[in-house]
Scaffold this motif. Structure first.
Motif, PDB file in Angstrom:
ATOM      1  N   ILE A  84       5.150   0.613   2.089  1.00  0.00           N
ATOM      2  CA  ILE A  84       4.988  -0.644   2.209  1.00  0.00           C
ATOM      3  C   ILE A  84       4.209  -1.392   0.988  1.00  0.00           C
ATOM      4  O   ILE A  84       3.555   0.311   0.528  1.00  0.00           O
ATOM      5  N   ALA A  85       4.321  -1.952   0.587  1.00  0.00           N
ATOM      6  CA  ALA A  85       4.349  -1.718  -0.968  1.00  0.00           C
ATOM      7  C   ALA A  85       3.881  -3.991  -1.108  1.00  0.00           C
ATOM      8  O   ALA A  85       3.847  -4.667  -0.654  1.00  0.00           O
ATOM      9  N   THR A  86       2.169  -3.492  -1.235  1.00  0.00           N
ATOM     10  CA  THR A  86       1.561  -5.050  -1.246  1.00  0.00           C
ATOM     11  C   THR A  86       0.803  -5.068  -2.655  1.00  0.00           C
ATOM     12  O   THR A  86       0.422  -4.812  -3.721  1.00  0.00           O
ATOM     13  N   VAL A  87       0.901  -6.353  -2.726  1.00  0.00           N
ATOM     14  CA  VAL A  87       0.148  -7.418  -3.505  1.00  0.00           C
ATOM     15  C   VAL A  87      -0.608  -7.252  -3.266  1.00  0.00           C
ATOM     16  O   VAL A  87      -1.296  -8.180  -2.416  1.00  0.00           O
ATOM     17  N   VAL A  88      -1.549  -6.453  -4.181  1.00  0.00           N
ATOM     18  CA  VAL A  88      -2.590  -7.639  -4.249  1.00  0.00           C
ATOM     19  C   VAL A  88      -3.828  -7.562  -5.287  1.00  0.00           C
ATOM     20  O   VAL A  88      -3.545  -7.682  -6.843  1.00  0.00           O
ATOM     21  N   LEU A  89      -4.929  -8.948  -5.337  1.00  0.00           N
ATOM     22  CA  LEU A  89      -5.103  -9.565  -6.354  1.00  0.00           C
ATOM     23  C   LEU A  89      -6.569  -9.463  -6.637  1.00  0.00           C
ATOM     24  O   LEU A  89      -7.680  -9.047  -5.102  1.00  0.00           O
ATOM     25  N   ARG A 128      -3.708 -12.213   9.385  1.00  0.00           N
ATOM     26  CA  ARG A 128      -4.140 -13.255   9.380  1.00  0.00           C
ATOM     27  C   ARG A 128      -4.369 -13.444   7.211  1.00  0.00           C
ATOM     28  O   ARG A 128      -3.705 -12.666   6.540  1.00  0.00           O
ATOM     29  N   GLN A 129      -5.242 -14.610   7.592  1.00  0.00           N
ATOM     30  CA  GLN A 129      -4.882 -15.021   5.819  1.00  0.00           C
ATOM     31  C   GLN A 129      -5.813 -14.414   4.725  1.00  0.00           C
ATOM     32  O   GLN A 129      -6.787 -12.996   5.398  1.00  0.00           O
ATOM     33  N   ALA A 130      -5.439 -14.302   3.665  1.00  0.00           N
ATOM     34  CA  ALA A 130      -5.755 -12.866   2.895  1.00  0.00           C
ATOM     35  C   ALA A 130      -7.290 -13.173   2.387  1.00  0.00           C
ATOM     36  O   ALA A 130      -8.154 -14.187   2.765  1.00  0.00           O
ATOM     37  N   ARG A 131      -8.210 -11.915   2.998  1.00  0.00           N
ATOM     38  CA  ARG A 131      -9.335 -12.022   2.519  1.00  0.00           C
ATOM     39  C   ARG A 131     -10.325 -10.873   2.101  1.00  0.00           C
ATOM     40  O   ARG A 131      -9.582  -9.689   1.534  1.00  0.00           O
ATOM     41  N   SER A 132     -11.176 -11.301   1.613  1.00  0.00           N
ATOM     42  CA  SER A 132     -11.300  -9.972  -0.186  1.00  0.00           C
ATOM     43  C   SER A 132     -12.573  -9.103   0.512  1.00  0.00           C
ATOM     44  O   SER A 132     -13.296  -9.313   0.972  1.00  0.00           O
ATOM     45  N   THR A 133     -12.165  -7.819  -0.513  1.00  0.00           N
ATOM     46  CA  THR A 133     -13.553  -6.718  -0.391  1.00  0.00           C
ATOM     47  C   THR A 133     -13.661  -6.696  -1.594  1.00  0.00           C
ATOM     48  O   THR A 133     -12.986  -6.642  -2.136  1.00  0.00           O
ATOM     49  N   SER A 134     -15.151  -6.074  -1.603  1.00  0.00           N
ATOM     50  CA  SER A 134     -15.605  -5.079  -2.469  1.00  0.00           C
ATOM     51  C   SER A 134     -15.274  -4.149  -3.113  1.00  0.00           C
ATOM     52  O   SER A 134     -15.403  -3.420  -2.307  1.00  0.00           O
ATOM     53  N   GLN A 184     -13.457  -7.804  -7.188  1.00  0.00           N
ATOM     54  CA  GLN A 184     -12.812  -8.850  -5.671  1.00  0.00           C
ATOM     55  C   GLN A 184     -11.099  -8.173  -4.919  1.00  0.00           C
ATOM     56  O   GLN A 184     -10.804  -9.045  -6.021  1.00  0.00           O
ATOM     57  N   ARG A 185     -11.109  -7.459  -4.093  1.00  0.00           N
ATOM     58  CA  ARG A 185      -9.610  -7.188  -4.062  1.00  0.00           C
ATOM     59  C   ARG A 185      -9.276  -7.666  -2.862  1.00  0.00           C
ATOM     60  O   ARG A 185      -9.982  -7.658  -1.872  1.00  0.00           O
ATOM     61  N   ALA A 186      -8.210  -8.736  -2.883  1.00  0.00           N
ATOM     62  CA  ALA A 186      -7.528  -9.342  -1.461  1.00  0.00           C
ATOM     63  C   ALA A 186      -6.249  -9.104  -1.736  1.00  0.00           C
ATOM     64  O   ALA A 186      -5.269  -9.006  -2.836  1.00  0.00           O
ATOM     65  N   GLU A 187      -5.424  -8.808  -0.642  1.00  0.00           N
ATOM     66  CA  GLU A 187      -3.889  -8.388  -0.043  1.00  0.00           C
ATOM     67  C   GLU A 187      -3.177 -10.027   0.201  1.00  0.00           C
ATOM     68  O   GLU A 187      -3.719 -10.096   1.746  1.00  0.00           O
ATOM     69  N   LEU A 188      -3.035  -9.916  -0.785  1.00  0.00           N
ATOM     70  CA  LEU A 188      -1.405 -11.059  -0.327  1.00  0.00           C
ATOM     71  C   LEU A 188      -0.538 -10.992   0.518  1.00  0.00           C
ATOM     72  O   LEU A 188      -0.536 -11.866   0.688  1.00  0.00           O
ATOM     73  N   LEU A 189       0.168 -10.083  -0.114  1.00  0.00           N
ATOM     74  CA  LEU A 189       1.457 -10.645   0.769  1.00  0.00           C
ATOM     75  C   LEU A 189       1.620  -8.688   0.744  1.00  0.00           C
ATOM     76  O   LEU A 189       1.353  -7.788  -0.342  1.00  0.00           O
ATOM     77  N   ASN A 190       2.302  -8.694   1.905  1.00  0.00           N
ATOM     78  CA  ASN A 190       3.553  -6.870   2.567  1.00  0.00           C
ATOM     79  C   ASN A 190       4.765  -7.140   2.312  1.00  0.00           C
ATOM     80  O   ASN A 190       5.636  -7.531   2.978  1.00  0.00           O
ATOM     81  N   TYR A 191       5.084  -5.938   1.445  1.00  0.00           N
ATOM     82  CA  TYR A 191       6.550  -5.973   1.627  1.00  0.00           C
ATOM     83  C   TYR A 191       7.578  -3.920   1.903  1.00  0.00           C
ATOM     84  O   TYR A 191       5.711  -3.729   1.949  1.00  0.00           O
ATOM     85  N   ALA A 192       7.980  -4.737   3.253  1.00  0.00           N
ATOM     86  CA  ALA A 192       8.044  -2.853   3.087  1.00  0.00           C
ATOM     87  C   ALA A 192       9.813  -2.705   2.459  1.00  0.00           C
ATOM     88  O   ALA A 192      10.239  -3.304   2.502  1.00  0.00           O
ATOM     89  N   ILE A 193       9.161  -2.067   2.598  1.00  0.00           N
ATOM     90  CA  ILE A 193      10.838  -1.971   0.899  1.00  0.00           C
ATOM     91  C   ILE A 193      12.075  -0.229   1.589  1.00  0.00           C
ATOM     92  O   ILE A 193      10.997   1.007   1.979  1.00  0.00           O
ATOM     93  N   PHE A 194      12.324  -0.202   1.578  1.00  0.00           N
ATOM     94  CA  PHE A 194      12.981   0.786   1.953  1.00  0.00           C
ATOM     95  C   PHE A 194      13.543   1.561   0.918  1.00  0.00           C
ATOM     96  O   PHE A 194      15.142   0.483   0.109  1.00  0.00           O
ATOM     97  N   PRO A 195      13.857   2.675  -0.112  1.00  0.00           N
ATOM     98  CA  PRO A 195      14.863   3.359  -1.235  1.00  0.00           C
ATOM     99  C   PRO A 195      16.433   3.906  -0.497  1.00  0.00           C
ATOM    100  O   PRO A 195      16.394   4.309   0.437  1.00  0.00           O
ATOM    101  N   THR A 196      17.377   3.449  -1.644  1.00  0.00           N
ATOM    102  CA  THR A 196      19.261   3.203  -0.825  1.00  0.00           C
ATOM    103  C   THR A 196      19.364   4.468  -1.549  1.00  0.00           C
ATOM    104  O   THR A 196      20.206   4.302  -1.533  1.00  0.00           O
ATOM    105  N   LYS A 197      18.666   4.781  -2.861  1.00  0.00           N
ATOM    106  CA  LYS A 197      19.275   5.769  -3.581  1.00  0.00           C
ATOM    107  C   LYS A 197      17.796   6.957  -3.906  1.00  0.00           C
ATOM    108  O   LYS A 197      16.600   6.691  -4.167  1.00  0.00           O
ATOM    109  N   ALA A 198      18.536   8.152  -4.499  1.00  0.00           N
ATOM    110  CA  ALA A 198      17.687   9.181  -5.143  1.00  0.00           C
ATOM    111  C   ALA A 198      16.674   8.829  -6.418  1.00  0.00           C
ATOM    112  O   ALA A 198      17.996   8.080  -6.817  1.00  0.00           O
ATOM    113  N   GLY A 199      15.931   9.364  -7.410  1.00  0.00           N
ATOM    114  CA  GLY A 199      16.209   8.758  -8.497  1.00  0.00           C
ATOM    115  C   GLY A 199      14.741   8.420  -8.739  1.00  0.00           C
ATOM    116  O   GLY A 199      13.790   7.806  -7.807  1.00  0.00           O
TER     117      GLY A 199
END
Lengths: 263, 586
Positions: free
Chosen positions: B169-174, B205-211, B220-235
């Motif tokens: 889970i890759a989270t884009v955090v502001l 829910r809508q992005a909320r900030s935490t300290s 202030q830290r706000a999680e904006l977007l979440n991506y599920a990423i799956f590696p398809t190769k090693a390295g």
């Protein structure tokens, strides 16, 4: 006197050539009978070899191909069997008895292949071309067009000498002449298609269809025993060991010559 | 006329007021009490709010919660707030009563807010304990704090050394400092996750900030977007910078943009730093097929029927469901008995992107057809699924499938021809032999001769027509063409006569007729001398003395003493030769 001797020499040549052809046919029949005996004994492998020799001598018959197909099926070479049954139908469409038997055999052989190929329906133009190739044949189309041309010439000559006169003679003559040109052109096109493309059957269990005519080419698809495909001889010309083919599902690629047998 | 709409509105209002009034006095049902602290890392001397929320659909009267002594914090009693919110969702009304207790941090160290009891309707509910830290303000590196950016964005994977296929889970955090107000954000195109299969997850829910404190600076830290990423190769794989555009306002005292006209809003484009993820290879499973499944999956396999007709299609459905790399799972390969005909398998994927994780079901359908009757067994199959949490394989054995193929009583005659063996007898006896060579129309050169024939015919007919037309319309040409035949006819007449004088007259007539016809001269009125002269004019180099002599003989024959039939015959032959000679030159 001189003319008579020329005629005698000519007749002698024709007779010699004719008798040679008959002798060759008799030899083929003898070889065929021998192969049939092998087949009746259950020696299908050697029977098939003997049949091959007859074909190599330059002779073929509906019985020969049918028996070759049966022999191949008995030695479990189903791709080869399918190839010979299809050949019976293709080359002897007027031999109804052999054709019916070959179609029955094909039904059985096709049911034995564990993998079936998807088949794209043919376009109307392709269907029409197939019909022209099989039913009237390119020669039939040619002679029909030729007859139209002769009629056009006779009408024209009849008009010149005032032998034929009717109201729309000019229009009828033009229609016959144009039709003749178009039909003869069509006959040559049909023949061109016959020469350029040919159906083939995959005889090995599994083979790759590649995007390039090299052993290391990217795999486009797999073709399995009994798959029918169409060879493009024109595009294949530059690669002597490969055929450029279209699979029945429409995919295109290169296949090794040793993997397939053209009909 | 009574306005029904007004009445309905009035009744609804009364019901609502009654519901509010009576709400607190009914018995507690589905009540939840929870406490939250606005900051968990607090500098000494800094204020913080402890919120206690009582949530429920119905509950009785209760008193404001009493705060116990909280180590490290001091309560400011005069600043306690209270609010009530009503929400209506899913045909259910809920009430949230919030109490905000203002606290000030005093002592440096790690502490815990103890569970706070709240008595509702005679029942005591306790909040959960909240750990927090009080930091010493002296630890702040003022230099570092000043140089740290006001706002930045990072992409934060939850795992940095996954295995191939593992869900990350890759989270884009502001991150932004106090005094910055972020109004909106928008992800920009161009993020590449090469070597990964990526799926955007649904945000709950809508992005909320935490300290949070980073390098001694409060952000202030706000999680904006979440991506599920799956590696398809090693390295070593790298997540490229994620671009994002934010609309923000700076509210810091002393910072005023004179051109912002008091609004102070600006758009800013931010990029995350590249993140390297070290992907490990999957270990080899033991005696099982690996279908690429990594996660927590359940695999089942079933057959559509246990008894089918020969030629009827049978479906074998394999269902893989659970959490993990659902889109990347491959179809298990099954070995079918050779008498079964396989058709192209189908697959269907249902992906759920909720709950901050990828889950779902992948269904594979194998279509087979029995060509012969009998009992068929599709052997059992071992499938390995890698569980990244346990770092080991979970093995599932799909049991063998059995079915029976029976003849179809409604099968047509055509399908009955499909037999279990090739029941065709070889053809023996006399065969009709033809050469194997194929004579293509395009290669048959003799046909070009056939094609030329009509043209030759037309050419000949055209030439003959032209000739006929000239013969009919051009007298001179017609006379010239017919001259020889006419002359020979006259000479024939001469040779058959016994009257010698008449014979010579006919010779003279034949010759003069030939010359006049050839030269298109009048048929009568020309003397022999004029005719000879005409011939000499046309053929000055030829010797026609014989013509002159014969003409003279014909003129003087009446006076000749002795003339014989033999002489006449000879002269007829001479005349014939002369006509042939004249034909060549005239």
């Amino acid at each position: 006197m001189r003319n008579i001797s020329t005629l005698i020499i000519l007749l002698a040549t024709v007779f010699t050539l004719g008798s040679h052809g008959i002798l060759a046919q008799e030899t083929a029949q003898v070889e065929f009978d021998k192969a049939n005996i092998l087949m009746e004994k259950g020696d299908y492998y050697n029977a098939l070899k003997a049949y091959h020799l007859i074909e190599a001598q330059g002779f073929r018959s509906s019985f020969l191909y049918l028996n070759m197909g049966i022999s191949a099926a008995q030695i479990d070479s189903l791709g080869l069997a399918k190839y010979y049954f299809l050949k019976t139908i293709k080359h002897f469409p007027n031999d109804t008895e052999a054709k019916v038997e070959a179609e029955r055999a094909l039904l059985f052989v096709n049911s034995q292949f564990s993998r079936q190929s998807a088949t794209l329906p043919k376009l109307p133009w392709d269907k029409a071309l197939d019909w022209l190739k099989e039913v009237p044949t390119a020669y039939g189309v040619f002679w029909f067009g030729y007859l139209m041309g002769i009629i056009a010439c006779l009408l024209l000559a009849g008009k010149w000498f005032s032998i034929i006169t009717f109201k729309k003679l000019n229009q009828v003559t033009v229609i016959f002449a144009i039709s003749a040109v178009l039909i003869v052109t069509l006959a040559y096109y049909v023949s061109y298609i016959e020469m350029r493309f040919n159906d083939a059957v995959v005889i090995n269990t599994e083979t790759k269809v590649l995007q390039q005519p090299t052993e290391t080419g990217t795999t486009e698809s797999f073709a399995f025993e009994g798959y029918t495909l169409t060879i493009d001889y024109k595009l294949s010309k530059e690669n002597p060991d490969w055929y450029y083919v279209r699979l029945s599902n429409g995919q295109l690629g290169w296949i090794k010559k040793t993997e397939v047998k053209p009909l | 006329m009574i306005k029904i709409g007004d009445k309905l509105r009035f009744v609804s209002f009364i019901v609502f007021i009654l519901w509010i009034g009576l709400g607190f006095n009914v018995q507690a049902q589905d009540v939840e009490v929870k406490a939250t602290l606005t900051e968990t890392n607090i500098f000494a001397g800094e204020g913080v709010t402890l919120n206690i929320e009582v949530i429920g659909s119905q509950f009785g009267t209760f008193d404001r919660p009493t705060l116990p002594d909280i180590p490290g914090l001091r309560w400011l009693p005069n600043r306690t707030s209270q609010s009530t919110n009503y929400t209506y969702a899913n045909n259910r009304t809920s009430v949230v009563i919030s109490y905000g207790f203002q606290l000030i941090a005093e002592d440096v160290g790690s502490f815990k807010i103890p569970p706070i009891p709240v008595e509702i309707g005679g029942k005591t509910y306790n909040t959960k304990a909240i750990p927090f830290k009080v930091l010493d303000p002296k630890t702040i590196d003022t230099g570092k704090a000043d140089s740290s950016p006001d706002i930045y964005v990072r992409i934060e994977p939850n795992v940095t050394n996954p295995v191939v296929g593992q869900q990350v889970i890759a989270t884009v955090v502001l991150y932004f400092k106090a005094g910055i107000e972020v109004n909106s954000y928008q992800a920009l195109a161009g993020w590449k996750a090469e070597g990964f299969w990526k799926e955007e997850l649904e945000m709950q829910r809508q992005a909320r900030s935490t300290s949070s404190i980073i390098n001694g600076v409060r952000y202030q830290r706000a999680e904006l977007l979440n991506y599920a990423i799956f590696p398809t190769k090693a390295g070593e794989l790298t997540l490229s910078p994620f671009p994002i555009s934010v609309r923000m306002r700076q509210n810091r005292s002393g910072f005023r943009d004179p051109f912002s006209f008091g609004f102070g809003q600006e758009n800013k484009e931010l990029n995350t730093l590249p993140v390297t993820i070290n992907v490990q290879r999957l270990p080899e499973p033991k005696n099982a097929d690996l279908i690429g499944a990594v996660g927590d999956f359940k695999i089942t396999r079933n057959i559509s029927t246990s008894k089918a007709f020969v030629g009827e299609s049978i479906e074998i459905e394999t269902v893989v469901s659970g959490t993990g790399n659902v889109p990347l799972i491959n179809k298990p390969t099954y070995i079918f008995p050779s008498a079964l005909e396989e058709y192209n398998p189908q697959e269907n994927t249902q992906i759920n992107r909720g709950n901050n994780i990828i889950s779902g079901t992948k269904t594979f359908s194998d279509i087979i057809i029995a060509r012969n009757e009998g009992e068929f067994i599709i052997p059992e199959k071992n499938i390995a699924v890698y569980d990244p949490n346990k770092k080991s394989f979970k093995y599932t054995t799909l049991p063998a499938l059995h079915f029976e193929a029976i003849p179809d009583p409604k099968a047509t005659a055509g399908s009955q021809l499909v037999e279990t063996r090739l029941n065709i007898k070889p053809k023996i006896g006399l065969a009709q032999w033809v050469p194997t060579s194929t004579n293509y129309l395009l290669n048959n050169s003799s046909l070009f001769i056939w094609l030329a024939l009509p043209f030759m015919f037309l050419l000949g007919a055209f030439g003959y027509k032209q000739y006929s037309d000239k013969m009919a319309n051009d007298t001179g040409f017609s006379r010239s063409q017919k001259a020889r035949q006419k002359s020979f006819d006259t000479l024939q007449e001469a040779s058959s006569t016994t009257d010698i004088k008449l014979g010579y007259h006919l010779i003279q007539a034949a010759l003069s007729q030939f010359i006049t016809d050839k030269c298109n001269l009048p048929e009568a009125g020309l003397s022999n001398l004029q005719l000879v002269q005409e011939v000499k004019t046309k053929a000055p180099n030829s010797d026609f003395s014989d013509l002159q002599k014969l003409f003279n003989k014909c003129e003087t024959i009446a006076y000749a003493p002795d003339v014989s039939q033999v002489g006449l015959t000879d002269d007829i032959e001479i005349a014939k030769e002369l006509i042939k000679k004249l034909g060549k030159v005239l």
